[in-house]
Scaffold this active site. Sequence first.
Site, short mmCIF file in Angstrom:
data_model
loop_
_atom_site.label_atom_id
_atom_site.label_comp_id
_atom_site.label_asym_id
_atom_site.label_seq_id
_atom_site.Cartn_x
_atom_site.Cartn_y
_atom_site.Cartn_z
N LYS A 1 -31.04 -41.40 0.62
CA LYS A 1 -29.63 -41.28 0.41
C LYS A 1 -28.92 -41.95 1.67
O LYS A 1 -29.14 -41.17 2.63
CB LYS A 1 -28.91 -40.27 -0.19
CG LYS A 1 -27.53 -40.21 -0.08
CD LYS A 1 -26.90 -38.98 -0.64
CE LYS A 1 -25.42 -38.58 -0.53
NZ LYS A 1 -24.84 -37.55 -1.47
N LYS B 1 -30.27 -44.33 -3.14
CA LYS B 1 -28.76 -44.30 -3.30
C LYS B 1 -28.04 -44.99 -2.31
O LYS B 1 -28.42 -44.26 -1.15
CB LYS B 1 -28.22 -42.70 -3.85
CG LYS B 1 -26.96 -42.56 -3.76
CD LYS B 1 -26.47 -41.32 -4.03
CE LYS B 1 -25.14 -40.91 -3.89
NZ LYS B 1 -25.03 -39.57 -3.87
C1 PBG Z 1 -22.54 -35.32 -2.32
C2 PBG Z 1 -22.84 -36.75 -2.99
C3 PBG Z 1 -22.05 -38.05 -2.91
C4 PBG Z 1 -22.23 -38.63 -3.89
C5 PBG Z 1 -23.09 -37.93 -4.85
N1 PBG Z 1 -23.42 -36.65 -4.29
C6 PBG Z 1 -21.18 -38.22 -2.03
C7 PBG Z 1 -21.34 -38.02 -0.59
O1 PBG Z 1 -22.28 -37.90 -0.10
O2 PBG Z 1 -20.31 -38.06 0.30
C8 PBG Z 1 -21.66 -39.93 -4.29
C9 PBG Z 1 -21.93 -40.55 -5.60
C10 PBG Z 1 -21.10 -41.84 -6.07
O3 PBG Z 1 -20.47 -42.09 -5.20
O4 PBG Z 1 -20.95 -42.29 -7.08
N2 PBG Z 1 -23.49 -34.57 -2.16
#
Ligand code: PBG
Length: 326
Positions: A196, A249
Amino acid sequence: MYPYQRNRRLRNSHAIRSLIRENTLTVDDLMMPLFIVEGENQKLEISSMPGYYRYSLDMLEEEIKEAYALGIKAVNIYTKVPDELKDNHGTEALNPEGLMQRAIRLIKKVQPEILVFSDVALDPFSSNGHDGVVENGEILNDETVDILAKMALSHAEAGADFIAPSDMMDGRILAIREILEENGFHHVGIMSYSAKYASSFYGPFRDALDSAPGFGDKKTYQMDFANSDEALAEAELDILEGADILMVKPGMPYLDVLAKVKDHTKMPVAVYQVSGEYAMLKAAAEKGWLDHDKCMMESMMAFKRAGADIINTYFAKEVARILKQA
Ligand code: PBG
């Protein structure tokens, strides 16, 4: 080799193109993210995600039925936590009567065949908007992992099928696997957000959950977008720690990472087409600059081609509808 080798022979008709097609997309590939809020009779559009809503539990029921009727069999759920319930340790996340726990129970009751992947991370519950406990401006790892493990257990007790940790703390997969095993939840799986990235494509999601970081950014835990070998290291560790499914992601800007992780690990791999990707296409289509459905379907096939087994996307229902008509 020309003229004996003419590649256009294999592109000449729909029939020959479909005969030699390397990848296919079906509704079985789809997972749908869901945003859930407190209250009653709420179906609130997210301004930066046109056509996407936050649902209160009573309205969620209908959404689940609709998704299931379209053939969608997996949801990835997030809850929006009221400000007054947020604190540095995300205490509300462990409340057995919390919104997440109630949402899991409701979905499994409304449609037991839908797989519930519950988000495990502190940010929606954190007064600092970070994925971990904050001390002197730092995000503490091990203290956070202890909470994440308890959170995962509480989701399993509520009936979650898969725990989906999206936080990027070190060692959280092992801690979650251990607590699940110790409590008899051998059958509950883990889909780890292995790779991520610290991405700016999450903006609309943070609007949806009101979860933007209160200070700084997430670069001390989410990955540097300049790196891809590091994604393999993360994936390998997650496998050793007990992950069942790996996730990459964001999606489209990271197809190289997706392909690498799939090739390297041979594990089931999910990709998350994130909120910013959704917003970009919606905006361009609204202006008449792109053909919405065609670009959407092309992006789905791009994920398949890169090796995705699961596509977590805000387009899930729209894609399912098109697949149904075909
Ligand atoms: C946070 C989380 C995020 C997303 C999923 N879980 C945002 C972040 O890390 O700030 C983003 C998903 C999206 O943008 O569709 N745990």
